[in-house]
Write a protein that holds these residues in place. Structure first.
Motif, PDB file in Angstrom:
ATOM      1  N   SER A  36       2.079  -0.049   8.111  1.00 33.44           N
ATOM      2  CA  SER A  36       1.619   0.513   6.836  1.00 33.44           C
ATOM      3  C   SER A  36       1.367  -0.589   5.812  1.00 33.44           C
ATOM      4  O   SER A  36       1.850  -1.715   5.945  1.00 33.44           O
ATOM      5  N   THR A  37       0.641  -0.220   4.791  1.00 34.24           N
ATOM      6  CA  THR A  37       0.388  -1.124   3.669  1.00 34.24           C
ATOM      7  C   THR A  37       1.719  -1.614   3.094  1.00 34.24           C
ATOM      8  O   THR A  37       1.885  -2.799   2.816  1.00 34.24           O
ATOM      9  N   THR A  38       2.658  -0.708   2.947  1.00 35.45           N
ATOM     10  CA  THR A  38       3.971  -1.054   2.393  1.00 35.45           C
ATOM     11  C   THR A  38       4.707  -2.033   3.301  1.00 35.45           C
ATOM     12  O   THR A  38       5.277  -3.018   2.820  1.00 35.45           O
ATOM     13  N   SER A  41       2.990  -5.446   3.031  1.00 40.02           N
ATOM     14  CA  SER A  41       3.198  -6.060   1.710  1.00 40.02           C
ATOM     15  C   SER A  41       4.635  -6.539   1.524  1.00 40.02           C
ATOM     16  O   SER A  41       4.860  -7.620   0.973  1.00 40.02           O
ATOM     17  N   LYS A  42       5.607  -5.774   2.013  1.00 44.50           N
ATOM     18  CA  LYS A  42       7.010  -6.198   1.892  1.00 44.50           C
ATOM     19  C   LYS A  42       7.325  -7.371   2.815  1.00 44.50           C
ATOM     20  O   LYS A  42       8.001  -8.322   2.418  1.00 44.50           O
ATOM     21  N   ASN A  47       0.775  -8.219  -2.570  1.00 42.80           N
ATOM     22  CA  ASN A  47       0.545  -7.027  -3.369  1.00 42.80           C
ATOM     23  C   ASN A  47       0.002  -5.902  -2.482  1.00 42.80           C
ATOM     24  O   ASN A  47      -0.943  -6.123  -1.725  1.00 42.80           O
ATOM     25  N   PRO A  48       0.571  -4.702  -2.561  1.00 44.25           N
ATOM     26  CA  PRO A  48       0.090  -3.589  -1.739  1.00 44.25           C
ATOM     27  C   PRO A  48      -1.396  -3.281  -1.928  1.00 44.25           C
ATOM     28  O   PRO A  48      -2.085  -2.902  -0.978  1.00 44.25           O
TER      29      PRO A  48
END
Length: 122
Positions: A36-38, A41-42, A47-48
């Motif tokens: 996932s994007t999250t 990004s994490k 940045n998401p």
């Protein structure tokens, strides 16, 4: 995935390129879910919105599909599309340049083919 934060290439393009490479290599098989994007990004402290922009490029190129509420998935036929995209890019960015250089050096088509064959043998 690897990202170069010092590169002149924008991060969203690097996200696109890394996922595209994973599709090509089979690391993200067709019909499988991509991170996932999250998650991306994490994991990479990006940045998401940047990650989403890169992933949306893949959606625009018909390589990923969004399944509402579930996530992003590799589309059937995506690996073949990536190969076609990469071959076209190779032709325009590399082969055309080599041919122009060969012509400037007076290398004939037959000589260039011979040089390429020798390159494959090495």
């Amino acid at each position: 995935m690897k990202f170069d934060f010092n590169s002149t290439k924008p991060l969203f393009q690097q996200v696109n390129d890394e996922i595209e490479a994973a599709i090509l290599s089979g690391a993200f098989p067709e019909e499988s879910q991509v991170p996932s994007t999250t998650e991306i990004s994490k994991s990479f402290q990006i940045n998401p919105a940047t990650v989403l922009k890169g992933m949306n490029l893949l959606v625009d190129h018909d390589l990923l599909e969004k399944k509402r509420g579930i996530g992003m998935f590799v589309k059937t036929g995506a690996q073949a599309k990536v190969k076609t995209i990469r071959k076209d890019k190779f032709l325009h960015e590399s082969v055309v340049t080599v041919v122009k250089q060969a012509q400037a050096l007076g290398i004939t088509e037959a000589e260039l083919k011979e040089l390429i064959e020798r390159g494959y043998q090495q």
